[in-house]
Every structure is written in structure tokens, then in C-alpha cells.
Scaffold this motif. Sequence first.
Motif, PDB file in Angstrom:
ATOM      1  N   ASP A  90      30.999  34.323  35.430  1.00  0.00           N
ATOM      2  CA  ASP A  90      32.347  34.198  35.972  1.00  0.00           C
ATOM      3  C   ASP A  90      33.069  33.081  35.232  1.00  0.00           C
ATOM      4  N   TRP A  91      33.794  33.456  34.183  1.00  0.00           N
ATOM      5  CA  TRP A  91      34.491  32.471  33.366  1.00  0.00           C
ATOM      6  C   TRP A  91      35.707  31.878  34.063  1.00  0.00           C
ATOM      7  N   SER A  92      36.151  32.467  35.153  1.00  0.00           N
ATOM      8  CA  SER A  92      37.330  31.953  35.843  1.00  0.00           C
ATOM      9  C   SER A  92      37.097  30.562  36.409  1.00  0.00           C
TER      10      SER A  92
ATOM     11  N   GLN B 121      40.363  41.769  39.648  1.00  0.00           N
ATOM     12  CA  GLN B 121      38.979  41.345  39.748  1.00  0.00           C
ATOM     13  C   GLN B 121      38.062  42.510  39.389  1.00  0.00           C
TER      14      GLN B 121
ATOM     15  N   HIS C  36      28.819  39.869  43.009  1.00  0.00           N
ATOM     16  CA  HIS C  36      30.081  39.383  43.548  1.00  0.00           C
ATOM     17  C   HIS C  36      31.220  39.823  42.638  1.00  0.00           C
TER      18      HIS C  36
ATOM     19  N   LEU D 254      34.206  39.313  40.013  1.00  0.00           N
ATOM     20  CA  LEU D 254      34.530  38.447  38.887  1.00  0.00           C
ATOM     21  C   LEU D 254      36.011  38.569  38.557  1.00  0.00           C
ATOM     22  N   LYS D 255      36.614  37.449  38.234  1.00  0.00           N
ATOM     23  CA  LYS D 255      38.015  37.438  37.836  1.00  0.00           C
ATOM     24  C   LYS D 255      38.093  37.379  36.318  1.00  0.00           C
TER      25      LYS D 255
END
Length: 259
Positions: A2-4, A16, A22, A24-25
Amino acid sequence: MDWSLCYPAFVVPDTQLVTEDHALKPLTKPVTIADIGCGFGGLLVALSPLLPDELILGLEIRTQVTEYVEDRISALRSQHEISSPGLYQNIACLRANTMKFLPNFFTRGQLSHIFLCFPDPHFKARKHKARIVSSTLCAEYAYVLKPGGCVYTITDVEDLGEWMRRRFEAFGNSGVRGEDDGVETREGQGKGVFEKIELPEEGKEGEWVVEGGEKGQMGMLVRCIREETEEGKKVSRNGGKKFVSVYRRRKDPAWPDEI
């Protein structure tokens, strides 16, 4: 990944990706520059305003050092939130053992620049296998680098600089065995995956910067690794020498039916 969490200013709004674990954005752009063994983040901080359109990631194996860099970036973002809201939003740091997990962070050909600044020399022969440049790791650098992308290395240990040169120049060179663990690498006559770039002397990088283009950017980046890293400043204070090299990834050769 998750780089957000690392680059909140570059998250695509109102979107997303749902995975098994979960949501991810996604980001508006991928990470294209990696500082492996980023230390206390001097290079990251220096590169942020120079390359505002690039996402830059520092990878560090030491937990406390990683936490320090994360706090440093957070503080810089807060300090410039009003005057320059976009400043330092394009850099981040993660704790990672890149010798084991580098391909887990990046896809094939994703990176344009990799920095290896003052890596641990591991002087004892039995510890050479722990060096950040080896025949095996050269394969991983070649995998995550796009054709034309560069690996920048700097050290104050001449023997280590020579070690890295031999490994990069030998990798992918047919007929040349890239042996590690203290065994000499034989020089070959062919072309490997990496080509060594001739660089300007220290203090003359500005001549390249004036020319602009790819050469200008390379001159700017070489000046940064010589002058902006904490270790680089320490070597300068002590009057030591810095051994800098840049290796450009060649294009993959065409398959026989594509010639």
C-alpha cells in the motif's frame, strides 16, 4: 504493497483496489528512484526538490535509522505545508532487507535510477557475500531497472569500488564468470548488461548540468551523491577520496526472430 501510506499526496482520489487482505489506494505514478541503504536520508532530502515529478524511495535495514528518516520526512512536510505544500511529498523510507526482497517492491523495468551510497565494505573475505553488489544482486538490479536506467555507486574504499566495477561489467558478459566470495572476476571482451559511464571530476559536475538533458541530470545526481549524503560530507571533512561510478543498463538484445 500500500504505497498510499508513503505518498499520501499522490493518491488517486476516490479510488481503491480491493485485495484479499484489504483495500489499496493506487497512486497517480509509480516509484522510479530507489536509494538502497539510504542511511539518515540526506540524499532523499536533497533529491526531493531537484526531482519533484519523481517518486523516490529510501530502503534501510536498520529499524532505528528508518524511524529517524520517517520522522525527518514527516517534519519537513509539516514545516513546508503552508509555504510549499508539495515539497518533500515525493520521498519516503521503508525498512527492508533489499538483498532478499528487492523484487518484491518493484516490477520489471520500473526504476530509472538506483543509488548505492557508501555501502558497508565488509572487509573480511568471509563477509564478502554480504556486500550489496554481487553477481546475483546485479541480476536483480538489471531486472528492476528499465533499459537506459542507471546504478550510481560511491564509496571511500577503493578496493570496494573496484569490486563493484568488476561485478557490474562482468554481469551478462558471455564467457565471463562473475564469481564472488573472494574469487577474482575475469575481464571479458564482450558487452554485458551494464556499461560504465565516464564521469566528470569532482567539482566539475556543473559542466554537465549546464548542457542539460540526460547528461545534465546525471551530472546533478553525481554531485548530490558526492556532496549531499552524510557519509560524503564526512569523507570531505576528513580529506578522504570518493570513488564514484555510474553503470547504465543496456537494452535487452532482440530475439532471433525479431532481428
